[in-house]
Design an enzyme around this catalytic site. Structure first.
Site, short mmCIF file in Angstrom:
data_model
loop_
_atom_site.label_atom_id
_atom_site.label_comp_id
_atom_site.label_asym_id
_atom_site.label_seq_id
_atom_site.Cartn_x
_atom_site.Cartn_y
_atom_site.Cartn_z
N GLU A 259 34.75 -13.65 82.41
CA GLU A 259 35.12 -11.73 82.66
C GLU A 259 36.13 -12.10 81.37
O GLU A 259 37.33 -12.11 81.25
CB GLU A 259 36.01 -12.72 83.98
CG GLU A 259 35.30 -12.82 85.29
CD GLU A 259 34.76 -11.21 86.17
OE1 GLU A 259 35.25 -10.48 85.29
OE2 GLU A 259 34.29 -11.49 86.73
N CYS A 293 43.99 -7.11 82.72
CA CYS A 293 42.51 -6.73 81.68
C CYS A 293 42.85 -5.50 81.52
O CYS A 293 41.75 -4.79 81.65
CB CYS A 293 42.33 -7.63 81.65
SG CYS A 293 41.52 -8.29 83.53
P1 NAD Z 1 42.29 -16.93 76.26
O1 NAD Z 1 41.17 -16.92 75.85
O2 NAD Z 1 43.16 -17.37 74.97
O3 NAD Z 1 42.79 -18.36 77.11
C1 NAD Z 1 41.77 -18.33 78.51
C2 NAD Z 1 41.77 -19.52 78.90
O4 NAD Z 1 41.66 -20.39 77.67
C3 NAD Z 1 42.93 -20.66 78.84
O5 NAD Z 1 43.49 -21.42 80.21
C4 NAD Z 1 42.64 -21.39 76.97
O6 NAD Z 1 43.31 -22.70 77.49
C5 NAD Z 1 41.52 -21.89 77.62
N1 NAD Z 1 40.58 -22.25 76.30
C6 NAD Z 1 41.50 -21.70 75.28
N2 NAD Z 1 40.58 -22.19 73.93
C7 NAD Z 1 39.39 -22.56 74.46
C8 NAD Z 1 37.84 -23.11 73.87
N3 NAD Z 1 38.26 -23.09 72.94
N4 NAD Z 1 37.40 -23.57 74.97
C9 NAD Z 1 37.44 -22.95 76.40
N5 NAD Z 1 38.77 -23.09 77.04
C10 NAD Z 1 39.80 -22.06 75.30
O7 NAD Z 1 43.34 -15.83 77.00
P2 NAD Z 1 44.59 -15.39 77.48
O8 NAD Z 1 44.87 -15.55 76.73
O9 NAD Z 1 44.73 -16.67 78.09
O10 NAD Z 1 44.93 -14.16 78.58
C11 NAD Z 1 44.78 -13.09 78.43
C12 NAD Z 1 42.77 -12.22 77.94
O11 NAD Z 1 42.48 -12.89 79.20
C13 NAD Z 1 42.89 -11.25 77.65
O12 NAD Z 1 42.24 -11.11 76.85
C14 NAD Z 1 42.68 -10.43 79.25
O13 NAD Z 1 41.74 -9.24 79.27
C15 NAD Z 1 41.75 -11.59 79.41
N6 NAD Z 1 41.19 -11.69 80.97
C16 NAD Z 1 40.34 -11.26 81.77
C17 NAD Z 1 40.36 -10.83 82.64
C18 NAD Z 1 38.91 -10.57 83.76
O14 NAD Z 1 38.93 -10.18 84.90
N7 NAD Z 1 38.86 -9.47 82.70
C19 NAD Z 1 41.53 -11.27 83.91
C20 NAD Z 1 42.67 -11.57 83.22
C21 NAD Z 1 42.79 -11.52 81.92
#
Ligand code: NAD
Length: 504
Positions: A259, A293
């Site tokens: 997602e 999002c």
């Molecule tokens: P992010 O991608 O920076 O982080 C998300 C998660 O991934 C965190 O728990 C982070 O610690 C982890 N992460 C970071 N690097 C990683 C790696 N190399 N390997 C594994 N895990 C890793 O996102 P964010 O800044 O926390 O959240 C915002 C983003 O989330 C936006 O792009 C938003 O659109 C998206 N989002 C999408 C939905 C959906 O349903 N499509 C819902 C909510 C948020």
């Protein structure tokens, strides 16, 4: 009004929840949690390292056979109980969520927490509807049927914007289907996932079914995806990190559910109710301070309504009250962190040379000066291919662009890499149906933007990922399908053996 949730007391035993108990992480690195409304540190914790992830996966693996063997009715009863526990503890969850995210308490109380209570109730029902599709004689000599089975240990990774709902969307369908889970929340927002795991124990879930590792993405997150005993990764976050997660999952052949980011278009046709569209766009772009999002980010307004829309949306944005997230009247809190605020203001500042900032675009001072606040911002005159129109900003920023023909409006709506959500505003059913058919997104609203509901799927098209959260579609993704085939002839030498033994 002040916050009563005290994380230092609540999580004195540590911010990891493994095998049914809280403990301290072993990475040797500390993470601080800052109240984004004040800049004050409210909690620090030891991040989970790879050893913690391995132990959490081992706890989930040990719990799996027993949990998978429970009946749907037993799992359903525990989920119903969990829903009731969450409802009883709603205020604590709302306060914890608002403290770590800076979101207005009315949003936590009226959206995040009740949504999660309802999600648990929905999956309590879904747990009893796990069915294979057919049992029949597809070959005259055999009876076939389909079993839907749990997969095993699920590893989930969540973002910081709706920490409780994201945790619920991952945990509930997984455990309803008989899987066990290790969830890694975002580093900035550990509280409500821990409270949810604790509530599951209170509701009667066995230890090890739900585990939480609060660790950094690079080490704990990547270890969770790569772990050989994790059979499915369910990830919500940015498209960039989703890409990295899918690279790892490709090498380990781990089932994936992604997602990812969004850049939702909001298409206003010239017969739309202007007042409804203006209110929908402002609420839909500012909810959760734009860190949603599915937030409305690109309003395409047909030329006859364009100028009035810009004028009225800017005026409405200026009435939105920024302030202390714990004050009941506050409409808009800070962004989740000062870093996120600076990222958002960077996007707006880079747009200034080629677009018009109609309102906002400022960092508020005065009593808000120490928080990660950013004024609601409306931008006009930006080019379709500019960064402010194409990139996910994740802040309280709405860009408005005009269009002339319906074809053009729909083409522009589809013109980003993302496809998570969209809305169409019109009183003409033919236009509405056309928009819902032609917009490439996992959700298209008509004359509204944002509402979600437990029964309906949430998930993306295109670079917004694949897989669905909530709904029966999500539930099915946490299962695997087995074909069972019975011989009905009781004949030792089957007819088809001739293909191997010839005429012997
Ligand atoms: P992010 O991608 O920076 O982080 C998300 C998660 O991934 C965190 O728990 C982070 O610690 C982890 N992460 C970071 N690097 C990683 C790696 N190399 N390997 C594994 N895990 C890793 O996102 P964010 O800044 O926390 O959240 C915002 C983003 O989330 C936006 O792009 C938003 O659109 C998206 N989002 C999408 C939905 C959906 O349903 N499509 C819902 C909510 C948020």
């Amino acid at each position: 009004m002040s916050n009563r949730f005290q994380p230092r007391d609540r999580f004195a035993a540590g911010a990891q929840y493994i095998g049914g108990r809280f403990r301290v992480g072993t990475s040797g690195r500390r993470q601080s949690v800052v109240d984004p409304a004040t800049g004050d540190e409210v909690f620090t914790y030891e991040l989970a390292g790879t050893r913690d992830v391995d132990e959490a996966v081992a706890a989930a693996r040990a719990a799996f056979p027993g949990w998978a063997a429970t009946t749907p009715a037993e799992r359903s009863a525990l989920l119903q109980h969990l829903s009731a526990v969450l409802a009883e503890r709603a205020e604590e969850f709302a306060q914890a969520e608002s403290l770590q995210c800076g979101k207005p308490i009315k949003l936590s109380r009226e959206f995040d927490v009740p949504g999660t209570v309802d999600n648990a109730a929905f999956f309590a029902g879904a747990a009893r509807h796990l069915e294979g599709r057919a049992a029949a004689e597809y070959s005259a000599d055999h009876t076939s049927y389909v079993r839907r089975e749990p997969i095993g240990v699920v590893g989930s990774i969540a973002p910081w914007n709706y920490p409780l709902q994201m945790a619920a969307w991952k945990i509930l369908p997984a455990v309803a289907a008989g899987n066990t889970i290790v969830l890694k929340p975002a580093e900035l927002t550990p509280f409500t996932s821990l409270l949810l795991a604790e509530a599951a124990k209170e509701a009667g879930f066995p230890d090890g079914v739900v585990n939480i590792v609060n660790g950094a993405g690079k080490d704990a997150g990547e270890r969770l995806v790569a772990h050989p005993d994790v059979v499915m990764t369910s990830f919500t976050g940015s498209t960039a990190v989703g890409r990295r997660v899918s690279e790892i999952a490709t090498t380990t052949i781990t089932r994936l559910h992604l997602e990812l980011g969004g850049k939702a278009p909001f298409v206003v046709f010239d017969d739309a109710d202007l007042d409804a569209a203006v209110h929908g766009a402002v609420a839909g772009s500012l909810i959760n301070t734009g860190q949603d999002c599915t937030a409305a980010t690109r309003a395409y307004v047909q030329r006859p309504l364009y100028e009035a829309f810009v004028r009225e949306a800017a005026a409405l944005m200026e009435t939105v009250r920024l302030g202390d997230p714990f004050a009941p009247a506050t409409d808009l809190g800070p962004l989740v962190s000062h870093a996120q605020r600076d990222r958002v203001s960077g996007f707006v500042d880079r747009a200034r040379s080629h677009a018009t900032v109609v309102t906002g675009g400022t960092v508020p001072g005065g009593v808000l000066k120490d928080g990660a606040y950013y004024a609601p911002t409306l931008i006009a005159d930006a080019a379709q291919d500019s960064e402010i129109v194409q990139a996910e900003i994740f802040g309280p920023v709405l860009v408005v662009l005009p269009f002339d023909t319906d074809d053009e409006g729909l083409r522009l709506a589809n013109d980003t890499p993302y496809g998570l959500a969209a809305s169409a505003w019109t009183r003409d059913t033919y236009r509405a149906h056309r928009a819902t058919r032609e917009i490439r997104a996992g959700c298209v609203w008509v004359n509204d933007h944002i509402p979600i509901i437990s029964e309906m799927p949430h998930g993306g098209y295109k670079a917004s990922g694949y897989g669905k959260d909530m709904s029966a579609y999500s539930f099915e993704e946490y299962t695997q399908v087995k074909h069972v085939m019975f011989d009905n002839t009781a004949v030792a030498r089957k007819d088809w053996h001739r293909t191997v033994f010839g005429d012997r």
